[in-house]
Design an enzyme around this catalytic site. Structure first.
Site, PDB file in Angstrom:
ATOM      1  CB  CYS A   1      13.463  43.002 -28.074  1.00 20.61           C
ATOM      2  SG  CYS A   1      12.907  42.186 -26.563  1.00 20.61           S
TER       3      CYS A   1
ATOM      4  CB  CYS B   1      11.735  39.666 -24.637  1.00 21.33           C
ATOM      5  SG  CYS B   1      10.109  40.006 -25.324  1.00 21.33           S
TER       6      CYS B   1
ATOM      7  CD  GLU C   1       5.386  33.169 -21.583  1.00 24.20           C
ATOM      8  OE1 GLU C   1       4.573  32.342 -21.111  1.00 24.20           O
ATOM      9  OE2 GLU C   1       5.536  33.365 -22.799  1.00 24.20           O
TER      10      GLU C   1
ATOM     11  CD  GLU D   1      14.711  39.082 -28.128  1.00 26.32           C
ATOM     12  OE1 GLU D   1      14.044  38.741 -27.132  1.00 26.32           O
ATOM     13  OE2 GLU D   1      14.309  38.953 -29.294  1.00 26.32           O
TER      14      GLU D   1
ATOM     15  CB  CYS E   1       8.882  42.095 -29.593  1.00 27.32           C
ATOM     16  SG  CYS E   1       9.586  42.797 -28.087  1.00 27.32           S
TER      17      CYS E   1
ATOM     18  CG  ASN F   1      10.457  33.325 -23.468  1.00 26.31           C
ATOM     19  OD1 ASN F   1      11.283  32.423 -23.474  1.00 26.31           O
ATOM     20  ND2 ASN F   1       9.233  33.158 -23.925  1.00 26.31           N
TER      21      ASN F   1
HETATM   22  N1  THU Z   1       9.425  36.706 -26.992  1.00 20.38           N
HETATM   23  C1  THU Z   1      10.770  36.865 -26.758  1.00 20.38           C
HETATM   24  O1  THU Z   1      11.281  36.451 -25.719  1.00 20.38           O
HETATM   25  N2  THU Z   1      11.507  37.481 -27.707  1.00 20.38           N
HETATM   26  C2  THU Z   1      11.041  37.875 -28.915  1.00 20.38           C
HETATM   27  O2  THU Z   1      11.797  38.433 -29.698  1.00 20.38           O
HETATM   28  C3  THU Z   1       9.635  37.631 -29.284  1.00 20.38           C
HETATM   29  C4  THU Z   1       8.755  37.212 -28.166  1.00 20.38           C
HETATM   30  C5  THU Z   1       8.627  36.013 -25.977  1.00 20.38           C
HETATM   31  C6  THU Z   1       7.698  36.867 -25.159  1.00 20.38           C
HETATM   32  C7  THU Z   1       6.680  35.848 -24.707  1.00 20.38           C
HETATM   33  O3  THU Z   1       7.145  35.208 -23.538  1.00 20.38           O
HETATM   34  C8  THU Z   1       6.634  34.839 -25.831  1.00 20.38           C
HETATM   35  O4  THU Z   1       7.813  35.039 -26.597  1.00 20.38           O
HETATM   36  C9  THU Z   1       5.420  34.954 -26.733  1.00 20.38           C
HETATM   37  O5  THU Z   1       5.238  36.253 -27.180  1.00 20.38           O
END
Ligand code: THU
Length: 130
Positions: free
Chosen positions: A86, A50, A41, A52, A83, A39
Protein backbone atom coordinates in the site's frame (compact mmCIF):
# COMPACT_ATOMS: atom_id res chain seq x y z
CA UNK A 1 -16.61 15.44 8.72
CA UNK A 2 -12.88 14.86 9.22
CA UNK A 3 -11.09 12.43 6.96
CA UNK A 4 -10.43 10.14 9.91
CA UNK A 5 -14.13 10.07 10.71
CA UNK A 6 -14.87 9.12 7.10
CA UNK A 7 -12.39 6.25 7.44
CA UNK A 8 -13.81 5.33 10.85
CA UNK A 9 -17.36 5.15 9.48
CA UNK A 10 -16.56 3.12 6.37
CA UNK A 11 -14.43 0.71 8.43
CA UNK A 12 -17.66 -0.77 9.79
CA UNK A 13 -18.27 -2.22 6.30
CA UNK A 14 -14.92 -3.96 6.07
CA UNK A 15 -15.14 -7.64 5.13
CA UNK A 16 -12.59 -9.25 7.42
CA UNK A 17 -14.00 -12.56 8.67
CA UNK A 18 -10.60 -14.28 8.54
CA UNK A 19 -8.38 -11.79 10.35
CA UNK A 20 -11.14 -10.00 12.25
CA UNK A 21 -9.03 -6.90 11.64
CA UNK A 22 -11.22 -4.28 10.04
CA UNK A 23 -9.47 -1.37 8.33
CA UNK A 24 -10.95 1.82 6.90
CA UNK A 25 -9.20 4.27 4.59
CA UNK A 26 -10.15 7.64 3.15
CA UNK A 27 -8.53 9.89 0.55
CA UNK A 28 -9.27 13.56 -0.11
CA UNK A 29 -8.48 15.12 -3.47
CA UNK A 30 -7.73 18.75 -4.25
CA UNK A 31 -11.34 19.21 -5.35
CA UNK A 32 -12.39 18.33 -1.80
CA UNK A 33 -13.95 15.01 -2.73
CA UNK A 34 -13.50 12.09 -0.34
CA UNK A 35 -13.10 8.48 -1.44
CA UNK A 36 -13.25 5.61 1.01
CA UNK A 37 -12.25 1.96 1.08
CA UNK A 38 -12.16 -1.07 3.35
CA UNK A 39 -10.24 -4.29 3.41
CA UNK A 40 -12.00 -7.09 1.55
CA UNK A 41 -10.75 -10.54 2.51
CA UNK A 42 -11.27 -13.83 0.72
CA UNK A 43 -11.27 -17.46 1.78
CA UNK A 44 -8.35 -17.78 -0.63
CA UNK A 45 -6.31 -15.57 1.67
CA UNK A 46 -3.86 -13.96 -0.81
CA UNK A 47 -6.82 -12.64 -2.81
CA UNK A 48 -7.76 -10.19 -0.07
CA UNK A 49 -7.30 -6.48 -0.67
CA UNK A 50 -6.37 -3.66 1.69
CA UNK A 51 -8.52 -0.68 2.62
CA UNK A 52 -6.10 1.73 0.96
CA UNK A 53 -6.36 -0.14 -2.34
CA UNK A 54 -10.15 0.12 -2.18
CA UNK A 55 -10.04 3.87 -1.60
CA UNK A 56 -7.59 4.31 -4.47
CA UNK A 57 -9.82 2.25 -6.78
CA UNK A 58 -12.84 4.41 -5.86
CA UNK A 59 -10.87 7.60 -6.58
CA UNK A 60 -9.66 6.34 -9.95
CA UNK A 61 -13.11 5.08 -10.91
CA UNK A 62 -14.47 8.56 -10.21
CA UNK A 63 -11.96 10.07 -12.63
CA UNK A 64 -9.49 11.56 -10.15
CA UNK A 65 -5.83 10.61 -9.96
CA UNK A 66 -4.31 12.55 -7.06
CA UNK A 67 -5.04 12.85 -3.36
CA UNK A 68 -3.78 15.53 -1.00
CA UNK A 69 -4.71 13.85 2.27
CA UNK A 70 -5.10 10.25 3.40
CA UNK A 71 -6.36 8.57 6.55
CA UNK A 72 -6.30 4.98 7.73
CA UNK A 73 -7.81 3.54 10.88
CA UNK A 74 -8.03 0.19 12.65
CA UNK A 75 -8.59 -1.23 16.12
CA UNK A 76 -4.86 -1.50 16.72
CA UNK A 77 -2.71 -0.80 19.80
CA UNK A 78 -0.82 1.87 17.85
CA UNK A 79 -1.91 3.96 14.82
CA UNK A 80 -2.06 1.53 11.92
CA UNK A 81 0.52 2.03 9.16
CA UNK A 82 -0.06 1.05 5.52
CA UNK A 83 1.54 -2.25 4.50
CA UNK A 84 4.47 -2.27 2.09
CA UNK A 85 2.34 -2.80 -1.00
CA UNK A 86 0.00 0.00 0.00
CA UNK A 87 2.95 2.34 0.50
CA UNK A 88 3.82 1.82 -3.16
CA UNK A 89 0.17 2.23 -4.21
CA UNK A 90 -0.30 5.42 -2.18
CA UNK A 91 2.96 6.88 -3.51
CA UNK A 92 1.68 6.52 -7.07
CA UNK A 93 -1.27 8.86 -6.46
CA UNK A 94 -0.11 11.25 -3.74
CA UNK A 95 0.42 14.95 -4.35
CA UNK A 96 3.94 16.09 -3.46
CA UNK A 97 2.85 17.49 -0.10
CA UNK A 98 0.23 14.83 0.72
CA UNK A 99 -0.17 13.97 4.39
CA UNK A 100 -1.24 10.68 5.95
CA UNK A 101 -3.02 10.36 9.28
CA UNK A 102 -2.86 6.93 10.89
CA UNK A 103 -5.28 6.24 13.70
CA UNK A 104 -6.58 3.77 16.24
CA UNK A 105 -10.30 3.44 16.87
CA UNK A 106 -9.51 4.47 20.46
CA UNK A 107 -8.46 7.89 19.20
CA UNK A 108 -4.67 7.91 19.00
CA UNK A 109 -3.39 9.48 15.78
CA UNK A 110 -0.03 9.89 14.11
CA UNK A 111 0.65 12.03 11.07
CA UNK A 112 3.36 11.86 8.44
CA UNK A 113 4.17 12.92 4.89
CA UNK A 114 3.25 10.32 2.29
CA UNK A 115 6.64 11.04 0.68
CA UNK A 116 8.29 9.58 3.80
CA UNK A 117 6.37 6.30 3.54
CA UNK A 118 8.65 4.62 1.08
CA UNK A 119 12.30 5.68 1.05
CA UNK A 120 14.00 4.68 -2.20
CA UNK A 121 10.67 4.12 -3.91
CA UNK A 122 10.65 2.68 -7.40
CA UNK A 123 9.33 5.37 -9.70
CA UNK A 124 9.05 6.07 -13.43
CA UNK A 125 12.55 7.61 -13.47
CA UNK A 126 14.04 4.11 -13.27
CA UNK A 127 12.35 3.22 -16.56
CA UNK A 128 13.91 6.04 -18.56
CA UNK A 129 16.10 3.66 -20.61
CA UNK A 130 13.15 1.67 -21.88
N1 THU B 1 -4.84 -4.28 6.07
C1 THU B 1 -5.30 -3.16 5.42
O1 THU B 1 -6.41 -3.15 4.89
N2 THU B 1 -4.49 -2.07 5.39
C2 THU B 1 -3.31 -1.97 6.03
O2 THU B 1 -2.66 -0.94 5.94
C3 THU B 1 -2.81 -3.10 6.85
C4 THU B 1 -3.53 -4.38 6.66
C5 THU B 1 -5.72 -5.45 6.12
C6 THU B 1 -5.34 -6.62 5.25
C7 THU B 1 -6.02 -7.76 5.96
O3 THU B 1 -7.36 -7.85 5.52
C8 THU B 1 -6.02 -7.35 7.42
O4 THU B 1 -5.76 -5.95 7.44
C9 THU B 1 -4.98 -8.06 8.27
O5 THU B 1 -3.72 -8.00 7.70
Amino acid sequence: MSLIDAARNVRENAYAPYSNFKVGAALKTASGKVFVGVNVENVAYPEGTCAEAGAIAAMIAAGETEFVEAAVIADSPKPVPPCGGCRQKLTEFASQSARLTMATTAGTTQEMAVSDLLPGAFDAGYMENT
